[in-house]
Motif scaffolding. Sequence first.
Motif, PDB file in Angstrom:
ATOM      1  N   ASP A 129       0.840  -1.203   0.000  1.00 62.44           N
ATOM      2  CA  ASP A 129       0.000   0.000   0.000  1.00 62.44           C
ATOM      3  C   ASP A 129       0.875   1.253   0.000  1.00 62.44           C
ATOM      4  O   ASP A 129       1.177   1.799   1.057  1.00 62.44           O
ATOM      5  CB  ASP A 129      -0.925  -0.017   1.222  1.00 62.44           C
ATOM      6  N   PHE A 130       1.297   1.667  -1.169  1.00 61.54           N
ATOM      7  CA  PHE A 130       2.097   2.898  -1.220  1.00 61.54           C
ATOM      8  C   PHE A 130       1.241   4.101  -1.578  1.00 61.54           C
ATOM      9  O   PHE A 130       1.754   5.177  -1.840  1.00 61.54           O
ATOM     10  CB  PHE A 130       3.283   2.749  -2.192  1.00 61.54           C
ATOM     11  N   TYR A 131      -0.081   3.928  -1.616  1.00 61.20           N
ATOM     12  CA  TYR A 131      -0.975   5.052  -1.905  1.00 61.20           C
ATOM     13  C   TYR A 131      -1.359   5.817  -0.649  1.00 61.20           C
ATOM     14  O   TYR A 131      -1.464   7.026  -0.652  1.00 61.20           O
ATOM     15  CB  TYR A 131      -2.265   4.556  -2.549  1.00 61.20           C
ATOM     16  N   HIS A 132      -1.627   5.072   0.401  1.00 65.26           N
ATOM     17  CA  HIS A 132      -2.233   5.693   1.578  1.00 65.26           C
ATOM     18  C   HIS A 132      -1.306   5.795   2.770  1.00 65.26           C
ATOM     19  O   HIS A 132      -1.661   6.393   3.771  1.00 65.26           O
ATOM     20  CB  HIS A 132      -3.494   4.908   1.981  1.00 65.26           C
ATOM     21  N   ARG A 133      -0.136   5.179   2.679  1.00 63.57           N
ATOM     22  CA  ARG A 133       0.779   5.194   3.811  1.00 63.57           C
ATOM     23  C   ARG A 133       2.169   4.775   3.340  1.00 63.57           C
ATOM     24  O   ARG A 133       2.337   4.373   2.190  1.00 63.57           O
ATOM     25  CB  ARG A 133       0.299   4.219   4.882  1.00 63.57           C
ATOM     26  N   ALA A 134       3.151   4.866   4.243  1.00 63.04           N
ATOM     27  CA  ALA A 134       4.472   4.337   3.910  1.00 63.04           C
ATOM     28  C   ALA A 134       4.352   2.813   3.898  1.00 63.04           C
ATOM     29  O   ALA A 134       3.902   2.229   4.895  1.00 63.04           O
ATOM     30  CB  ALA A 134       5.482   4.782   4.933  1.00 63.04           C
ATOM     31  N   PRO A 135       4.708   2.150   2.806  1.00 53.76           N
ATOM     32  CA  PRO A 135       4.497   0.694   2.742  1.00 53.76           C
ATOM     33  C   PRO A 135       5.410  -0.091   3.677  1.00 53.76           C
ATOM     34  O   PRO A 135       5.111  -1.214   4.037  1.00 53.76           O
ATOM     35  CB  PRO A 135       4.788   0.354   1.282  1.00 53.76           C
ATOM     36  N   TRP A 136       6.538   0.514   4.045  1.00 52.87           N
ATOM     37  CA  TRP A 136       7.477  -0.163   4.950  1.00 52.87           C
ATOM     38  C   TRP A 136       7.714   0.724   6.174  1.00 52.87           C
ATOM     39  O   TRP A 136       7.893   1.925   6.019  1.00 52.87           O
ATOM     40  CB  TRP A 136       8.833  -0.371   4.272  1.00 52.87           C
ATOM     41  N   THR A 137       7.728   0.134   7.339  1.00 53.27           N
ATOM     42  CA  THR A 137       8.206   0.864   8.511  1.00 53.27           C
ATOM     43  C   THR A 137       9.321   0.034   9.151  1.00 53.27           C
ATOM     44  O   THR A 137       9.222  -1.198   9.214  1.00 53.27           O
ATOM     45  CB  THR A 137       7.097   1.106   9.552  1.00 53.27           C
TER      46      THR A 137
END
Lengths: 330, 222
Positions: free
Chosen positions: B155-163
């Motif tokens: 999900d790189f649309y709504h949030r950072a995809p990696w934390t």
Amino acid sequence: MEQIRYEMIVRAKEAIAHSSTTIGNQQLLMRRSVRLPGGKYADVPSITGDTIRHKLREAAVYGTLHLMDALNDPKLSEGAVRLLFNGGGLTGKGNPGVINLERYREFVTLFPPLALFGGNTDNRSIAGQLIVDEGSLICQEMHHLMPPWVLSWCRENNEPLISHRKSVEEVQRVRMDALNSPETLKLLSDEARSRATNRLLASEKAHETGDAKLADESKSALLPRTFERIKQGELLWLGVEARVYSELERDAFNFTIACLLSNFRVGGKVGTGHGRLEFVKGMRCNFLPASGNFEPVGAELAPKVGEIYKQHVQLRREDLLSWVRSEVNS
Amino acid sequence: MEPLHVTAYLLESLSLRSPLHLDALLMWSVSIEEQRPSPIAGESLETLDIPIQRDPSNRFWLTSQSFFSVERSRSRYKNLRAPWHEQVRLGDGKVKRIDITSGIDRGMHFPYEVQYLVENRIDWWCIGDREEILRLLSRIRYLGRFRGSGKGKLDFYHRAPWTVEPCDPWDGFPVVRNGKPLRPLPPNYPGIVEPRVSYTNLEPPYWDRSKVMLCAVPDEVV
């Protein structure tokens, strides 16, 4: 190395008949399960990534053959057709343990789409650098999965998000039996006409008497069938992403997408007015670490795209021709 | 190097038939940067440098395997069709017959499974360099099998995809917890109690069956 991502909205200029399976004489539309906010699931119509990826592959190959002026007299070898059109297969010939890097570089330099799509050659699988998303219907159920720019575009252009159920219709077609028509019967030989007439009489008799066995034996080839399709005018969004290592590969990627968009058709029944998609709006995604931002697609996908690739093909035309006509191990 | 908790957030479903390993993902990211050809089963490999600490015996990287819960699974299908039509129209005419029931041109319709994960997330724990891990992972936007056709999209649309966040380590971090292995480990690894054992790899590529060995493995399986 660069990672490029294009996302686009396309409109169904014709209804889309992309089916998943057939039950009896009813064909069902391709759908995928989507988790809705709240935990319920909905099966939403979609176009598989495999379908769009294959269409891109075809577009790249036909586009390149066209540039090579080879479509009139292609004479591709068996292995080349296999490699170019469906990624090839492992033939069992050759040693997979030996990585012939020179040969691999020669392949992908000569024909950059091969690097993008990947394939099997010299008994070795070459991973592709291209990722193609599933084509998703722009509808209420996909609201939470859509890129923000798609939602903004829909708002600005007064495109309401409606339920996917309203975007699908079921239609019926009938394959006629030519031998049921009195006009066609007149064209038959005496013997054939007599046989056809007797079958019609037997069918009528079976109907009157309720004789199921006779009805089955004398039934016509007439076939009513139904299929589901995405309605004409519906919007879909899709994404394509590639990893490129040179200007030439990047240009070949743009060229491939431009070729696809110039004649974008998916699904079945394309011969009877189905499957045409029209490009509406495109965005390029610029990836920053851990996030992405979007900007409108400019000249990248315009008709003049692919100048570097075209120049490459024209310069290496003879090499390309001799390669696709040689014994490709695939 | 510090104790880290790595999380990936998916947009939709993904297709897995074995756990995802963080060291393998990082190694893939390094290898595409250096444009290396994919490895071959059975061949010896040069070890690539990734920003994860090695275990003291230098046998594996100090990272757990992926952890997630599957909410739902669905079957999907792939079709393979021999390009016989193109062979006829564009071929050199040497092919007289194409066997689509067996051999290289065999048509196929094969099933595979996609999984929907609880909270659409996958977790790992490791000891490594936070910045460098995040840099390498930011290149990865799809996970699992069939990425080429869009499965496993993050999900790189709504949030950072990696934390990648620092975390508090526990005893045995990040490969053992409560006496259970969190990744394939040598069976005699200190701190593990009555583990499940299986033949698998200690290092990437984990799919290389020619290098499997008896390992203590986590109870959770995909």
